[in-house]
Design a protein around this motif. Structure first.
Motif, PDB file in Angstrom:
ATOM      1  N   LEU A   1      18.942 -11.739   4.795  1.00  0.00           N
ATOM      2  CA  LEU A   1      18.997 -10.283   4.865  1.00  0.00           C
ATOM      3  C   LEU A   1      17.610  -9.746   5.144  1.00  0.00           C
ATOM      4  N   VAL A   2      17.571  -8.470   5.523  1.00  0.00           N
ATOM      5  CA  VAL A   2      16.317  -7.822   5.907  1.00  0.00           C
ATOM      6  C   VAL A   2      15.846  -6.905   4.784  1.00  0.00           C
ATOM      7  N   LEU A   3      14.584  -7.062   4.409  1.00  0.00           N
ATOM      8  CA  LEU A   3      13.934  -6.128   3.496  1.00  0.00           C
ATOM      9  C   LEU A   3      12.728  -5.534   4.200  1.00  0.00           C
ATOM     10  N   VAL A   4      12.324  -4.351   3.759  1.00  0.00           N
ATOM     11  CA  VAL A   4      11.142  -3.696   4.323  1.00  0.00           C
ATOM     12  C   VAL A   4      10.093  -3.536   3.235  1.00  0.00           C
ATOM     13  N   ARG A   5       8.828  -3.652   3.648  1.00  0.00           N
ATOM     14  CA  ARG A   5       7.725  -3.394   2.723  1.00  0.00           C
ATOM     15  C   ARG A   5       7.376  -1.912   2.860  1.00  0.00           C
ATOM     16  N   ARG A   6       7.408  -1.210   1.745  1.00  0.00           N
ATOM     17  CA  ARG A   6       7.162   0.227   1.773  1.00  0.00           C
ATOM     18  C   ARG A   6       5.715   0.522   2.128  1.00  0.00           C
ATOM     19  N   GLY A   7       5.546   1.462   3.064  1.00  0.00           N
ATOM     20  CA  GLY A   7       4.222   1.847   3.509  1.00  0.00           C
ATOM     21  C   GLY A   7       3.702   3.103   2.847  1.00  0.00           C
ATOM     22  N   LYS A   8       4.554   3.738   2.026  1.00  0.00           N
ATOM     23  CA  LYS A   8       4.176   4.997   1.373  1.00  0.00           C
ATOM     24  C   LYS A   8       4.653   4.980  -0.073  1.00  0.00           C
ATOM     25  N   PRO A   9       4.026   5.810  -0.924  1.00  0.00           N
ATOM     26  CA  PRO A   9       4.521   5.953  -2.295  1.00  0.00           C
ATOM     27  C   PRO A   9       5.908   6.608  -2.297  1.00  0.00           C
TER      28      PRO A   9
END
Length: 139
Positions: A19-27
């Motif tokens: 599955l795909v996860l994203v790394r958050r770039g903002k708070p």
């Protein structure tokens, strides 16, 4: 009268066990991994929002498969009370981080970074993995 904000999350499968996860770039949770998703815009269906958010954050066009669940714990988001409708989806291709996602990456379900997940996404991913195992007859 105050009401909760409506969000969507999309568990995007590229294969049976990835599955795909994203790394958050903002708070909030900047730098943490998250299920792709975001706020539903006025005039948009939750299905449209799910497809839009998936495309914006991963570059992938998804086919929604179904509804995993609704997550409404008032403390799930430090910005305020949100209710998330979580969909499952399939896609093909290579994810690329976009929008407020600093990175998008494919994870095997055995390698999900549970120690660095945003929001209540560990609970959502646990529910997803249980649903997969139930479909496959595994306890």
């Amino acid at each position: 009268m105050r009401t909760p904000l409506l969000t969507v999350d999309v568990i995007i499968r590229l294969s049976e066990n990835t599955l795909v996860l994203v790394r958050r770039g903002k708070p909030p949770y900047e730098g943490s991994w998250a299920i792709p998703g975001g706020f539903v815009e006025y005039g948009e269906t939750v299905e449209e929002a799910a497809r839009r958010e998936a495309l914006e954050e991963t570059g992938l066009e998804v086919e929604l498969e179904g509804l995993l669940g609704v997550y409404s714990d008032p403390s799930r988001d430090p910005r305020g009370h949100t209710v998330s409708i979580c969909f499952t989806a399939v896609a093909s291709g290579r994810p690329v981080g976009g929008s407020d996602a600093a990175e998008a990456r494919v994870f095997h379900i055995e390698d999900i970074p549970y120690d660095n997940l945003a929001f209540d996404h560990s609970r959502i991913l646990d529910d997803f993995i249980k649903s997969i195992r139930n479909q496959n007859g595994v306890n």
